[in-house]
Scaffold this motif. Structure first.
Motif, PDB file in Angstrom:
ATOM      1  N   LEU A 239       0.813  -1.221   0.000  1.00  0.00           N
ATOM      2  CA  LEU A 239       0.000   0.000   0.000  1.00  0.00           C
ATOM      3  C   LEU A 239       0.847   1.272   0.000  1.00  0.00           C
ATOM      4  O   LEU A 239       0.382   2.337   0.390  1.00  0.00           O
ATOM      5  N   ARG A 240       2.088   1.147  -0.393  1.00  0.00           N
ATOM      6  CA  ARG A 240       2.996   2.280  -0.520  1.00  0.00           C
ATOM      7  C   ARG A 240       3.061   3.089   0.777  1.00  0.00           C
ATOM      8  O   ARG A 240       3.459   2.582   1.804  1.00  0.00           O
ATOM      9  N   GLN A 241       2.640   4.364   0.725  1.00  0.00           N
ATOM     10  CA  GLN A 241       2.819   5.224   1.903  1.00  0.00           C
ATOM     11  C   GLN A 241       1.967   4.793   3.087  1.00  0.00           C
ATOM     12  O   GLN A 241       2.155   5.284   4.208  1.00  0.00           O
ATOM     13  N   PHE A 242       1.030   3.850   2.888  1.00  0.00           N
ATOM     14  CA  PHE A 242       0.190   3.388   3.984  1.00  0.00           C
ATOM     15  C   PHE A 242       0.697   2.073   4.592  1.00  0.00           C
ATOM     16  O   PHE A 242       0.068   1.534   5.499  1.00  0.00           O
ATOM     17  N   ALA A 243       1.819   1.568   4.107  1.00  0.00           N
ATOM     18  CA  ALA A 243       2.303   0.254   4.535  1.00  0.00           C
ATOM     19  C   ALA A 243       2.588   0.186   6.030  1.00  0.00           C
ATOM     20  O   ALA A 243       2.403  -0.856   6.661  1.00  0.00           O
ATOM     21  N   ALA A 244       3.045   1.289   6.608  1.00  0.00           N
ATOM     22  CA  ALA A 244       3.402   1.287   8.031  1.00  0.00           C
ATOM     23  C   ALA A 244       2.280   1.814   8.916  1.00  0.00           C
ATOM     24  O   ALA A 244       2.495   2.057  10.105  1.00  0.00           O
ATOM     25  N   VAL A 280      -6.113   3.589  -3.513  1.00  0.00           N
ATOM     26  CA  VAL A 280      -4.891   2.963  -3.003  1.00  0.00           C
ATOM     27  C   VAL A 280      -4.938   1.449  -3.223  1.00  0.00           C
ATOM     28  O   VAL A 280      -3.962   0.850  -3.685  1.00  0.00           O
ATOM     29  N   ILE A 281      -6.078   0.819  -2.906  1.00  0.00           N
ATOM     30  CA  ILE A 281      -6.150  -0.629  -3.092  1.00  0.00           C
ATOM     31  C   ILE A 281      -6.289  -0.988  -4.569  1.00  0.00           C
ATOM     32  O   ILE A 281      -5.863  -2.063  -4.985  1.00  0.00           O
ATOM     33  N   GLU A 282      -6.841  -0.074  -5.376  1.00  0.00           N
ATOM     34  CA  GLU A 282      -6.877  -0.319  -6.825  1.00  0.00           C
ATOM     35  C   GLU A 282      -5.463  -0.328  -7.388  1.00  0.00           C
ATOM     36  O   GLU A 282      -5.098  -1.199  -8.186  1.00  0.00           O
ATOM     37  N   MET A 283      -4.646   0.624  -6.978  1.00  0.00           N
ATOM     38  CA  MET A 283      -3.264   0.699  -7.460  1.00  0.00           C
ATOM     39  C   MET A 283      -2.446  -0.507  -7.002  1.00  0.00           C
ATOM     40  O   MET A 283      -1.528  -0.946  -7.689  1.00  0.00           O
ATOM     41  N   ALA A 284      -2.800  -1.067  -5.843  1.00  0.00           N
ATOM     42  CA  ALA A 284      -2.100  -2.252  -5.342  1.00  0.00           C
ATOM     43  C   ALA A 284      -2.569  -3.530  -6.019  1.00  0.00           C
ATOM     44  O   ALA A 284      -1.996  -4.602  -5.802  1.00  0.00           O
ATOM     45  N   GLY A 285      -3.607  -3.441  -6.850  1.00  0.00           N
ATOM     46  CA  GLY A 285      -4.114  -4.605  -7.574  1.00  0.00           C
ATOM     47  C   GLY A 285      -5.076  -5.461  -6.778  1.00  0.00           C
ATOM     48  O   GLY A 285      -5.425  -6.572  -7.215  1.00  0.00           O
TER      49      GLY A 285
END
Length: 308
Positions: A239-244, A280-285
């Motif tokens: 989730l990029r910037q939301f990973a942490a 965000v979840i769309e970009m993560a597939g």
């Protein structure tokens, strides 16, 4: 007359399709199924043999998936398990919480230790485990039981846990944990007792966020907490910037949402209520069609976002 008959028949089919649609407060759990497949969670449950008891109506992995779904979905106490969650877990609708609890009630300390070890190996293999340091912290459960919990140096990933009967158990438990940590990761970690205040608050926040949906089985509920928050961390890594982000934030922003499920021709359709961060979840597939789900009849899931 023929046209009228066809029109009426079509209306009947459409109404029947709507009747098959199931509203669910646990629909967001479907977003985690891709991660569960990637983690080979059915294999993990089989290797650990946990829960040790299974029935024809409730095989081992399905019982694990249901129990995790209750925690991650934040399901309040109910006699019957959410029908949408049953569909996602590949079990018959109308399953009772008592049936699920009975499967887990026979699990003991050794069963939970095996499942936690498999979880540790999984996270080490996926390079999610920060291996150099093992933090150990105490936590008091809502029932007053004292829990001993170990996590990695990030103090945001917790993997090992035991319900303490006395303080005399602490030293041998920690010694055994250091051994299994080294066996799973190849690194003998430095030991830190009592995590930092920030780490402790992170643990408490995750514990409270995953408080609902417990089975009222102290040891099983502790292990399910460890597996649930670990899977959430695995899912969030893309989730990029939301990973942490914290466990409460991930649950409320992405996972805990209503939806509608329907068994279509050859796949399970999951319509999720739209949320502000869906891009965000769309970009993560995570909204792409999911195939090869072995516990579902057709093995495919399609995702659609739907206005509330």
């Amino acid at each position: 007359a023929l046209e009228l008959a066809e029109m009426l028949a079509g209306e009947g089919r459409e109404e029947s399709s709507r009747n098959e649609e199931v509203a669910s407060s646990c629909a967001g759990l479907s977003l985690l199924l891709r991660t569960m497949l990637g983690a080979r969670l059915p294999v993990l449950a089989a290797r650990a043999g946990c829960p040790p008891h299974e029935t024809e109506a409730l095989p081992r992995f399905n019982a694990l998936l249901l129990a995790l779904g209750l925690r991650l979905g934040g399901v309040a106490d109910s006699l019957l398990i959410d029908e949408g969650l049953c569909l996602l877990a590949g079990v018959r609708p109308g399953l009772s919480l008592a049936e699920l609890r009975a499967v887990w009630a026979e699990s003991d300390e050794a069963d939970h230790a095996r499942l936690q070890l498999e979880l540790l190996r999984l996270l080490a293999g996926q390079r999610l485990l920060s291996m150099e340091v093992m933090h150990v912290s105490r936590l008091e459960s809502e029932t007053g039981a004292t829990l001993l919990i170990a996590g990695d140096e990030t103090t945001s990933l917790w993997l090992l846990g035991r319900v303490l009967k006395s303080d005399d158990e602490v030293a041998p438990i920690i010694s055994a944990w250091l051994d299994v940590w080294e066996e799973a990761s190849g690194v003998r970690p430095a030991l830190v007792l009592d995590a930092s205040e920030a780490g402790r608050q992170s643990l408490l926040a995750a514990w409270r966020a995953l408080a609902d949906g417990r089975l009222s089985l102290e040891a099983a509920d502790l292990t399910l907490f460890l597996v649930a928050q670990s899977l959430l961390r695995m899912w969030a890594r893309w989730l990029r910037q939301f990973a942490a982000s914290s466990v409460p934030y991930l649950l409320e922003s992405f996972i805990r949402r209503r939806g509608w499920l329907a068994a279509e021709d050859g796949y399970l359709l999951v319509e999720l209520e739209r949320a502000p961060l869906d891009i965000v979840i769309e970009m993560a597939g995570y909204l792409e069609e999911l195939e090869g789900v072995p516990w579902l009849e057709h093995g495919r899931i399609r995702f659609v976002l739907r206005e509330a």
